[in-house]
Write an enzyme that holds these catalytic residues in place. Structure first.
Site, PDB file in Angstrom:
ATOM      1  N   ARG A 147      35.358  49.364  49.491  1.00  0.00           N
ATOM      2  CA  ARG A 147      34.718  48.481  48.505  1.00  0.00           C
ATOM      3  C   ARG A 147      35.269  47.059  48.624  1.00  0.00           C
ATOM      4  O   ARG A 147      34.651  46.108  48.125  1.00  0.00           O
ATOM      5  CB  ARG A 147      34.954  48.998  47.086  1.00  0.00           C
ATOM      6  CG  ARG A 147      34.328  50.361  46.830  1.00  0.00           C
ATOM      7  CD  ARG A 147      34.873  50.973  45.536  1.00  0.00           C
ATOM      8  NE  ARG A 147      34.470  50.223  44.355  1.00  0.00           N
ATOM      9  CZ  ARG A 147      35.016  50.410  43.153  1.00  0.00           C
ATOM     10  NH1 ARG A 147      35.992  51.299  42.980  1.00  0.00           N
ATOM     11  NH2 ARG A 147      34.600  49.698  42.118  1.00  0.00           N
ATOM     12  N   LYS A 177      36.218  41.803  40.080  1.00  0.00           N
ATOM     13  CA  LYS A 177      37.066  42.891  39.592  1.00  0.00           C
ATOM     14  C   LYS A 177      37.997  43.360  40.715  1.00  0.00           C
ATOM     15  O   LYS A 177      37.694  43.143  41.896  1.00  0.00           O
ATOM     16  CB  LYS A 177      36.205  44.044  39.054  1.00  0.00           C
ATOM     17  CG  LYS A 177      35.248  44.666  40.068  1.00  0.00           C
ATOM     18  CD  LYS A 177      34.315  45.668  39.404  1.00  0.00           C
ATOM     19  CE  LYS A 177      33.488  46.396  40.451  1.00  0.00           C
ATOM     20  NZ  LYS A 177      32.502  47.322  39.864  1.00  0.00           N
ATOM     21  N   HIS A 178      39.154  43.884  40.389  1.00  0.00           N
ATOM     22  CA  HIS A 178      39.713  44.230  39.089  1.00  0.00           C
ATOM     23  C   HIS A 178      40.975  43.378  38.909  1.00  0.00           C
ATOM     24  O   HIS A 178      41.974  43.637  39.574  1.00  0.00           O
ATOM     25  CB  HIS A 178      40.062  45.710  39.003  1.00  0.00           C
ATOM     26  CG  HIS A 178      38.918  46.619  39.355  1.00  0.00           C
ATOM     27  ND1 HIS A 178      38.554  46.911  40.654  1.00  0.00           N
ATOM     28  CD2 HIS A 178      38.029  47.284  38.560  1.00  0.00           C
ATOM     29  CE1 HIS A 178      37.525  47.741  40.656  1.00  0.00           C
ATOM     30  NE2 HIS A 178      37.178  47.975  39.407  1.00  0.00           N
ATOM     31  N   HIS A 190      40.955  55.956  37.138  1.00  0.00           N
ATOM     32  CA  HIS A 190      40.079  56.897  36.457  1.00  0.00           C
ATOM     33  C   HIS A 190      40.855  58.141  36.032  1.00  0.00           C
ATOM     34  O   HIS A 190      40.489  58.826  35.066  1.00  0.00           O
ATOM     35  CB  HIS A 190      38.929  57.336  37.374  1.00  0.00           C
ATOM     36  CG  HIS A 190      37.956  56.245  37.685  1.00  0.00           C
ATOM     37  ND1 HIS A 190      38.159  55.341  38.708  1.00  0.00           N
ATOM     38  CD2 HIS A 190      36.776  55.903  37.115  1.00  0.00           C
ATOM     39  CE1 HIS A 190      37.137  54.502  38.750  1.00  0.00           C
ATOM     40  NE2 HIS A 190      36.286  54.818  37.800  1.00  0.00           N
ATOM     41  N   ASP A 260      37.616  47.314  31.476  1.00  0.00           N
ATOM     42  CA  ASP A 260      37.102  48.420  32.276  1.00  0.00           C
ATOM     43  C   ASP A 260      36.811  49.569  31.307  1.00  0.00           C
ATOM     44  O   ASP A 260      37.114  49.497  30.104  1.00  0.00           O
ATOM     45  CB  ASP A 260      38.099  48.817  33.367  1.00  0.00           C
ATOM     46  CG  ASP A 260      37.440  49.461  34.581  1.00  0.00           C
ATOM     47  OD1 ASP A 260      36.286  49.917  34.449  1.00  0.00           O
ATOM     48  OD2 ASP A 260      38.074  49.517  35.643  1.00  0.00           O
TER      49      ASP A 260
END
Length: 362
Positions: A147, A177-178, A190, A260
């Site tokens: 990413r 982000k982030h 997560h 987030d």
């Protein structure tokens, strides 16, 4: 402006139910984030977005649509966009005898990707995507991985700026982000609370420098659910030091700040203590966030009871003075709504700029 609508929530299905409509009409709700479960076809997505806007025209319809493995809509004509690493790789592939030509092609391709991404979303009624990722690729983070554009913050900055230019051509705002950087830590926020033990100087000179260099080009920022203990014991998204002292004052960022997702494990504890969604939202807003996201609660068997509890809790906390809003935060939210007219999908398919952008994708 008397109201501030800081909450971004989600819905369970392909169309709105009565509970969804009631929640989206709540004065504290400012938008909705879409997921793959909300997608069946372009027609269905277009109808869903129109239904959302019929409740309140200024609701911000958002999605995580970056390209690569983070792309919610992949069928029925949507272009499969490459992961951002592809552009970073292209940067270093110069044509023979033409030094720097790879960088030029990479920036043109990133601009094309931004335009395709933004134009296809807008043709279906989606306002905004949480992109681009500005994290550096240290080769350690599985949740960031491809990413990221690159390890070099200079390459990341210029490719991100190019992608943002393409988004802007489609009338779409952007979200870096982030902040200040998630790429150095292995842990996935997560699932747990990542800890980055580097000092402030190292972070500002590497991971955070794209935020400074991009300056006014950035329209919004999402901080990381990461703790940087040499700077603050609080995760960045709950830290007034990171959001106000560093991002706002030192780096002079003027746009919107999103938390987030508050349902992520990285947001479930603050300084080792479990927190409710209301407590997490109050902490994020008090730290300097303009908006807070609560995702994937609508799919629970209780019909999203936790969403109602947070909205009620935030209303109560507001009346007790535990968090305050101001006109500036609401103006930042409204500034993220699309600018300029959108075109229909059929018109987009024959638009010269769009057709050229498809040719430029790597």
């Amino acid at each position: 402006m008397s109201e501030h609508a800081p909450v971004i929530l989600d819905v369970a299905g392909l169309a709105l139910g009565d509970d969804d409509r009631r929640r989206l009409a709540h004065p504290l709700v400012g938008g909705m984030i879409l997921f793959g479960r909300n997608w069946e076809s372009r027609e269905q997505l277009t109808n869903l977005c129109a239904e959302i806007k019929s409740i309140r025209e200024d609701l911000l319809v958002c999605v995580d649509h970056e390209g690569g493995r983070v792309q919610r809509f992949r069928s029925d004509g949507f272009t499969h966009l490459p992961p951002m690493r592809r552009f970073g790789d292209l940067w270093f592939k110069d044509a023979k005898g033409r030094e720097g030509s790879g960088a030029m092609r990479a920036m043109a391709a990133a601009t094309a990707a931004g335009y395709v991404l933004g134009a296809e979303l807008r043709a279906c009624g989606v306002d905004f995507s949480f992109t681009p990722v500005l994290d550096l690729d240290y080769g350690e983070s599985s949740v960031i991985g491809d990413r990221s554009f690159h390890r070099d913050p200079r390459v990341v900055t210029l490719l991100a700026r190019s992608l943002m230019q393409g988004l802007l051509q489609a009338g779409v705002a952007n979200c870096g982000k982030h902040f200040p950087g998630h790429g150095f830590v292995k842990a996935d926020s997560h699932l747990e609370v990542p800890v980055d033990t580097r000092g402030l100087k190292a972070i500002l000179e590497e991971d955070a420098i794209p935020y400074e260099w991009l300056g006014a080009t950035l329209t919004s920022v999402m901080p990381a659910h990461v703790i940087y203990p040499k700077v603050d014991s609080l995760p960045a998204g709950f830290s007034p030091k990171w959001l106000n002292e560093i991002l706002r004052e030192k780096l002079h960022f003027q746009g919107a700040i999103f938390s987030d997702d508050l349902s992520m494990e990285g947001a479930r504890k603050i300084e080792g203590h479990p927190v409710t969604f209301t407590e997490a939202a109050v902490a994020a807003l008090s730290a300097g966030c303009d908006m807070v996201l609560l995702c994937n609660e609508s799919v629970h068997s209780d019909g999203g009871k936790s969403i109602d509890e947070m909205l009620d809790g935030l209303s109560g906390a507001q009346s007790r003075g535990e968090w305050r809003f101001n006109e500036v935060s609401e103006q930042r939210r409204l500034a993220l709504l699309p600018c300029g007219p959108s075109v229909s999908w059929d018109s987009l398919m024959t638009e010269p700029r769009y057709m050229r952008a498809l040719q430029l994708l790597p």
